[in-house]
Design a protein around this motif. Structure first.
Motif, PDB file in Angstrom:
ATOM      1  N   ILE A 119       0.839  -1.197   0.000  1.00 54.40           N
ATOM      2  CA  ILE A 119       0.000   0.000   0.000  1.00 54.40           C
ATOM      3  C   ILE A 119       0.877   1.251   0.000  1.00 54.40           C
ATOM      4  CG2 ILE A 119      -1.674   1.336   1.342  1.00 54.40           C
ATOM      5  CD1 ILE A 119      -2.784  -1.374   2.345  1.00 54.40           C
ATOM      6  N   LYS A 120       1.949   1.227   0.764  1.00 54.27           N
ATOM      7  CA  LYS A 120       2.844   2.385   0.841  1.00 54.27           C
ATOM      8  C   LYS A 120       3.496   2.674  -0.513  1.00 54.27           C
ATOM      9  CE  LYS A 120       6.539   4.257   3.710  1.00 54.27           C
ATOM     10  NZ  LYS A 120       7.413   3.977   4.847  1.00 54.27           N
ATOM     11  N   ARG A 121       3.879   1.609  -1.234  1.00 50.54           N
ATOM     12  CA  ARG A 121       4.466   1.795  -2.567  1.00 50.54           C
ATOM     13  C   ARG A 121       3.444   2.364  -3.547  1.00 50.54           C
ATOM     14  NH1 ARG A 121       6.336  -3.466  -1.885  1.00 50.54           N
ATOM     15  NH2 ARG A 121       4.865  -4.186  -3.453  1.00 50.54           N
ATOM     16  N   GLN A 122       2.180   1.941  -3.421  1.00 50.47           N
ATOM     17  CA  GLN A 122       1.150   2.367  -4.364  1.00 50.47           C
ATOM     18  C   GLN A 122       0.680   3.799  -4.108  1.00 50.47           C
ATOM     19  OE1 GLN A 122       0.197   0.447  -7.002  1.00 50.47           O
ATOM     20  NE2 GLN A 122       1.822  -0.887  -6.260  1.00 50.47           N
ATOM     21  N   ASN A 123       0.445   4.125  -2.830  1.00 50.71           N
ATOM     22  CA  ASN A 123      -0.150   5.423  -2.511  1.00 50.71           C
ATOM     23  C   ASN A 123       0.211   5.798  -1.075  1.00 50.71           C
ATOM     24  OD1 ASN A 123      -1.805   7.598  -1.964  1.00 50.71           O
ATOM     25  ND2 ASN A 123      -3.546   6.767  -3.100  1.00 50.71           N
ATOM     26  N   GLN A 124       1.115   6.734  -0.922  1.00 52.93           N
ATOM     27  CA  GLN A 124       1.620   7.134   0.392  1.00 52.93           C
ATOM     28  C   GLN A 124       0.511   7.713   1.273  1.00 52.93           C
ATOM     29  OE1 GLN A 124       4.869   6.673   1.308  1.00 52.93           O
ATOM     30  NE2 GLN A 124       4.498   7.451   3.348  1.00 52.93           N
ATOM     31  N   GLU A 125      -0.384   8.522   0.704  1.00 56.37           N
ATOM     32  CA  GLU A 125      -1.461   9.147   1.497  1.00 56.37           C
ATOM     33  C   GLU A 125      -2.434   8.099   2.020  1.00 56.37           C
ATOM     34  OE1 GLU A 125      -0.968  10.329  -1.843  1.00 56.37           O
ATOM     35  OE2 GLU A 125       0.535  11.722  -1.074  1.00 56.37           O
ATOM     36  N   ARG A 126      -2.765   7.130   1.175  1.00 58.83           N
ATOM     37  CA  ARG A 126      -3.674   6.054   1.594  1.00 58.83           C
ATOM     38  C   ARG A 126      -3.046   5.251   2.733  1.00 58.83           C
ATOM     39  NH1 ARG A 126      -4.735   1.629  -2.762  1.00 58.83           N
ATOM     40  NH2 ARG A 126      -4.481  -0.053  -1.295  1.00 58.83           N
ATOM     41  N   TYR A 127      -1.750   5.012   2.644  1.00 57.74           N
ATOM     42  CA  TYR A 127      -1.016   4.291   3.684  1.00 57.74           C
ATOM     43  C   TYR A 127      -1.092   5.045   5.013  1.00 57.74           C
ATOM     44  CZ  TYR A 127       3.085   2.737   6.320  1.00 57.74           C
ATOM     45  OH  TYR A 127       3.914   2.298   7.306  1.00 57.74           O
ATOM     46  N   GLN A 128      -0.802   6.338   4.971  1.00 56.40           N
ATOM     47  CA  GLN A 128      -0.832   7.149   6.195  1.00 56.40           C
ATOM     48  C   GLN A 128      -2.221   7.165   6.811  1.00 56.40           C
ATOM     49  OE1 GLN A 128       1.689   8.410   7.831  1.00 56.40           O
ATOM     50  NE2 GLN A 128       3.199   7.825   6.305  1.00 56.40           N
ATOM     51  N   ALA A 129      -3.251   7.297   5.966  1.00 53.98           N
ATOM     52  CA  ALA A 129      -4.627   7.316   6.468  1.00 53.98           C
ATOM     53  C   ALA A 129      -5.000   5.978   7.105  1.00 53.98           C
ATOM     54  CB  ALA A 129      -5.587   7.650   5.326  1.00 53.98           C
ATOM     55  N   LEU A 130      -4.569   4.882   6.489  1.00 56.53           N
ATOM     56  CA  LEU A 130      -4.914   3.554   7.003  1.00 56.53           C
ATOM     57  C   LEU A 130      -4.256   3.286   8.353  1.00 56.53           C
ATOM     58  CD1 LEU A 130      -6.344   0.854   6.578  1.00 56.53           C
ATOM     59  CD2 LEU A 130      -4.297   0.065   5.389  1.00 56.53           C
ATOM     60  N   ILE A 131      -2.965   3.578   8.485  1.00 55.05           N
ATOM     61  CA  ILE A 131      -2.318   3.295   9.771  1.00 55.05           C
ATOM     62  C   ILE A 131      -2.856   4.219  10.864  1.00 55.05           C
ATOM     63  CG2 ILE A 131      -0.251   2.279   8.748  1.00 55.05           C
ATOM     64  CD1 ILE A 131       1.226   4.861   9.427  1.00 55.05           C
ATOM     65  N   ALA A 132      -3.285   5.420  10.479  1.00 56.95           N
ATOM     66  CA  ALA A 132      -3.893   6.300  11.476  1.00 56.95           C
ATOM     67  C   ALA A 132      -5.242   5.764  11.940  1.00 56.95           C
ATOM     68  CB  ALA A 132      -4.053   7.714  10.904  1.00 56.95           C
ATOM     69  N   ARG A 133      -6.042   5.241  10.991  1.00 61.65           N
ATOM     70  CA  ARG A 133      -7.349   4.673  11.349  1.00 61.65           C
ATOM     71  C   ARG A 133      -7.217   3.441  12.216  1.00 61.65           C
ATOM     72  NH1 ARG A 133     -11.070   3.835   6.193  1.00 61.65           N
ATOM     73  NH2 ARG A 133     -12.544   3.115   7.769  1.00 61.65           N
ATOM     74  N   LEU A 134      -6.205   2.617  11.915  1.00 61.30           N
ATOM     75  CA  LEU A 134      -6.017   1.380  12.664  1.00 61.30           C
ATOM     76  C   LEU A 134      -5.270   1.593  13.967  1.00 61.30           C
ATOM     77  CD1 LEU A 134      -5.094  -1.033   9.759  1.00 61.30           C
ATOM     78  CD2 LEU A 134      -7.197  -1.037  11.086  1.00 61.30           C
TER      79      LEU A 134
END
Length: 89
Positions: free
Chosen positions: A70-85
């Motif tokens: 996920i981090k390789r594909q989209n950095q913003e999506r990665y940051q949002a996901l780890i923040a949600r989890l």
């Protein structure tokens, strides 16, 4: 010990990208995180359960690989996901 169907539906409702999403990387990470939390609780009470500890380590590795994808594909999506989890600091 596995996720119940009801719990899976709750997680899917919260992390689905669209209505028919059943296996996106975000959703898989969310389900793995829930399972990891369950196993961690189990291992606090049963410290000598080495089979479950090995399973936990495998789940953590799988989640780590999905998160790096996920981090390789989209950095913003990665940051949002780890923040949600609430993982990774």
């Amino acid at each position: 010990m596995a996720l119940t169907q009801q719990r899976k539906q709750e997680i899917m409702g919260e992390y689905q990208a669209h209505e028919t999403d059943t296996g996106s990387a975000d959703l898989q990470v969310a389900m793995l995180s829930d399972r990891i939390n369950q196993l961690s609780t189990h291992l606090r009470a049963n410290q000598n359960d080495f089979s479950s500890r090995r399973g936990l380590m495998q789940l953590i590795g799988r989640r780590r690989r999905l998160l790096s994808y996920i981090k390789r594909q989209n950095q913003e999506r990665y940051q949002a996901l780890i923040a949600r989890l609430g993982i990774r600091g």
